[in-house]
Design an enzyme around this catalytic site. Structure first.
Site, short mmCIF file in Angstrom:
data_model
loop_
_atom_site.label_atom_id
_atom_site.label_comp_id
_atom_site.label_asym_id
_atom_site.label_seq_id
_atom_site.Cartn_x
_atom_site.Cartn_y
_atom_site.Cartn_z
N CYS A 1 22.13 -19.55 0.11
CA CYS A 1 22.27 -20.98 -0.94
C CYS A 1 23.22 -20.84 -2.05
CB CYS A 1 20.96 -20.96 -1.61
SG CYS A 1 19.46 -21.06 -0.27
N GLY B 1 26.42 -22.09 1.64
CA GLY B 1 25.38 -22.63 2.42
C GLY B 1 26.05 -23.82 3.10
N ASN C 1 18.39 -20.26 -5.34
CA ASN C 1 19.28 -19.04 -4.56
C ASN C 1 18.44 -17.76 -4.57
OD1 ASN C 1 22.31 -17.46 -5.14
ND2 ASN C 1 21.31 -17.84 -3.31
N GLY C 2 18.22 -17.25 -3.31
CA GLY C 2 17.67 -16.03 -3.37
C GLY C 2 16.16 -16.11 -2.29
N TYR D 1 31.58 -9.67 -0.03
CA TYR D 1 32.04 -10.86 1.17
C TYR D 1 31.54 -12.39 0.46
CZ TYR D 1 31.31 -13.85 5.02
OH TYR D 1 31.40 -14.71 6.04
#
Ligand code: SF4
Length: 495
Positions: A24, A50, A125-126, A266
């Protein structure tokens, strides 16, 4: 020849299926006249985090408005009509790759609920690693969930907290969470942004005039024309009201941070600043460290584009071996293109990457990629180099072997599907059919991010997918016999 027996029947052959995928990205803006348009632009810059769904919720001082949809940001928020559905001077948005909770429309964020205190919208996010446990408890007490997302747990915890103020109720909820979270929350009083106590997932703050902006990465600030102020610190809550007043809270004290080191390898865009370091510079330095640790006699350094490019430049500069574009990437490939038949499968990688034959023919190649997950893509890219006439292919990887799953918001295959989870170095080299294979060491990676080595007593980063050293409790995993590498609620297939 590809050893499909080793891969298992359910090995995905879509051309992006052999990468870890960030789940996300979040974005929020308050006190801006065109908040939803800024939010859409910011989300567009976070699209790499995402690609399967996007949503924006706005607030105009009276009402909350929401628009959410499957697909890219540009498909859902490109037109004036779409943005006109989102009036107001505050907006929060989310891009997601569905893992926890599945891909149904009702799981697309921001999630929204009417609480006793008024509207409450949240983008996350997570991944909350005790969400299933908390959900079971809440359901036993009578809570009715509308999504299968771990994030909805937070709404129920806030709704049922006994504390008097919304902020206290939110903090009360946070104290019950394990795992990784960067939240952007909207209430009728303003915006709250916060990071988990270890700061596993990123969150930064910026401003455009009087408007305050929060985003998963600095690249989103750049794109909307915001000035970078600072990162939201691990364990910090920042509250912004409609008068522009900013207050910060640190309910967890000053814990030792453990940000995700894979953001550097990345996930983050190379033009972002993560953990106060340039992602591009770190990736280049990883290449330098790789060249020092694993030198090779070769004619050319070639990157697997795009993510392998900075490390390949670093490797080239340190080793003195020239860097060339030996692989060209197509930028027009659909993300979830699934090969229709066995005979077409082997062209899967070629749809995204093609060998630059005139460059690699007859050469000894050092091939640099950011990571090896299942190994399927690596195998095909080595083969592609050989088919194009490379004399030798020496594979160098800009991360340590990925041998463990992630429970913090990154989609990871279960350990038995990770190449490094089931093979030693020699076997991995055989599998991908390279002439040699080397990964950067864990200390080499830490040197690249500016430390002399990993502090094994108090690691500076989360590196659990390399070391298996998880920085939080994993309650759901411990409770589930059938736990796989990514915890999920039952997937509801009805949008
Ligand atoms: S386990 Fe790996 S991908 Fe997940 S947060 Fe930790 S370092 Fe990042």
């Amino acid at each position: 020849m590809t050893d499909t027996a080793l891969l298992g029947d359910d090995t995905p052959w879509d051309i992006y299926g052999d990468k870890l995928r960030e789940e996300c990205g979040v974005f929020g803006v308050i006190n801006a006249a065109d908040a939803a348009a800024i939010c859409a632009l910011g989300l567009h810059a976070l699209q790499h985090r995402g690609q399967e769904a996007a949503g924006i919720t706005s607030y105009d001082g009276q009402e909350f408005y929401s628009r959410r949809g499957i697909g890219h940001v540009a498909e859902n928020f490109a037109s004036g009509e779409q943005l006109a559905e989102l009036p107001g001077h505050m907006a929060a948005g989310h891009v997601r790759y569905s893992t926890t909770g599945g891909a149904g429309l009702r799981n697309i964020q921001p999630l929204y609920a009417d609480l006793a205190s008024g509207g409450f919208a949240i983008a996350h996010n997570g991944n909350i690693s005790n969400a299933a446990h908390l959900r079971d408890e809440l359901v036993r007490k009578g809570a009715i969930f509308h999504s299968t997302s771990d994030t909805e747990t937070v709404i129920h915890l806030v709704a049922t907290s006994r504390y008097p103020t919304l902020l206290d109720r939110f903090v009360d909820a946070l104290r019950m969470l394990e795992g990784a979270y960067s939240f952007v929350v909207m209430t009728k009083e303003g915006m709250i942004a916060c990071r988990d106590p270890l700061g596993i997932r990123p969150l930064v703050m910026g401003k455009i005039g009087d408007a305050i902006v929060f985003a998963s990465e600095t690249v989103a600030l750049d794109v909307v024309g915001a000035e970078f102020m600072r990162q939201v610190d691990p364990g910090e809550l920042i509250q912004v009201d409609f008068s522009g007043k900013i207050s910060t809270h640190r309910p967890f004290g000053n814990p030792s941070a453990r940000p995700c080191i894979f953001e550097h390898v990345y996930f983050s865009r190379p033009d972002s600043i993560f953990d106060n370091r340039s992602v591009y510079s770190v990736r280049k330095e990883i290449g330098v460290q790789l060249a020092l640790e694993s030198p090779t006699d070769a004619d050319l350094v070639v990157a697997v584009p795009d993510s392998g490019v900075p490390a390949a430049i670093g490797y080239s500069q340190e080793s003195g071996i020239p860097f060339e574009m030996g692989i060209i990437r197509s930028h027009y490939v659909g993300r979830t293109f699934i090969q229709p038949s066995d005979s077409a499968r082997h062209s899967g990688v070629k749809r995204k990457h093609n060998a630059n034959r005139m460059i690699v023919e007859g050469k000894r190649i050092v091939l640099i990629d950011d990571s090896i997950v299942r190994g399927t893509t690596s195998l095909q890219i080595v083969q592609m180099m050989r088919d194009a006439g490379a004399k030798e292919v020496h594979f160098r990887v800009a991360s340590p072997p990925t041998g463990h799953g992630c429970f913090y918001g990154v989609d990871t295959p279960e350990r038995s599907k990770l190449l490094a989870g089931r093979m030693d170095l020699a076997a991995m080299c055989d599998f991908i059919q390279a002439d040699s294979l080397a990964f950067i060491s864990i200390d080499g990676l830490y040197r690249a991010v500016g430390h002399s080595q990993r502090d094994n007593d108090c690691p500076q980063y989360c590196d659990a997918c390399f070391t298996g050293d998880y920085p939080t409790s994993l309650t759901d995993l411990a409770k589930r016999e059938e736990a796989s590498a990514q915890l999920s609620f039952p997937v509801n297939k009805v949008a």
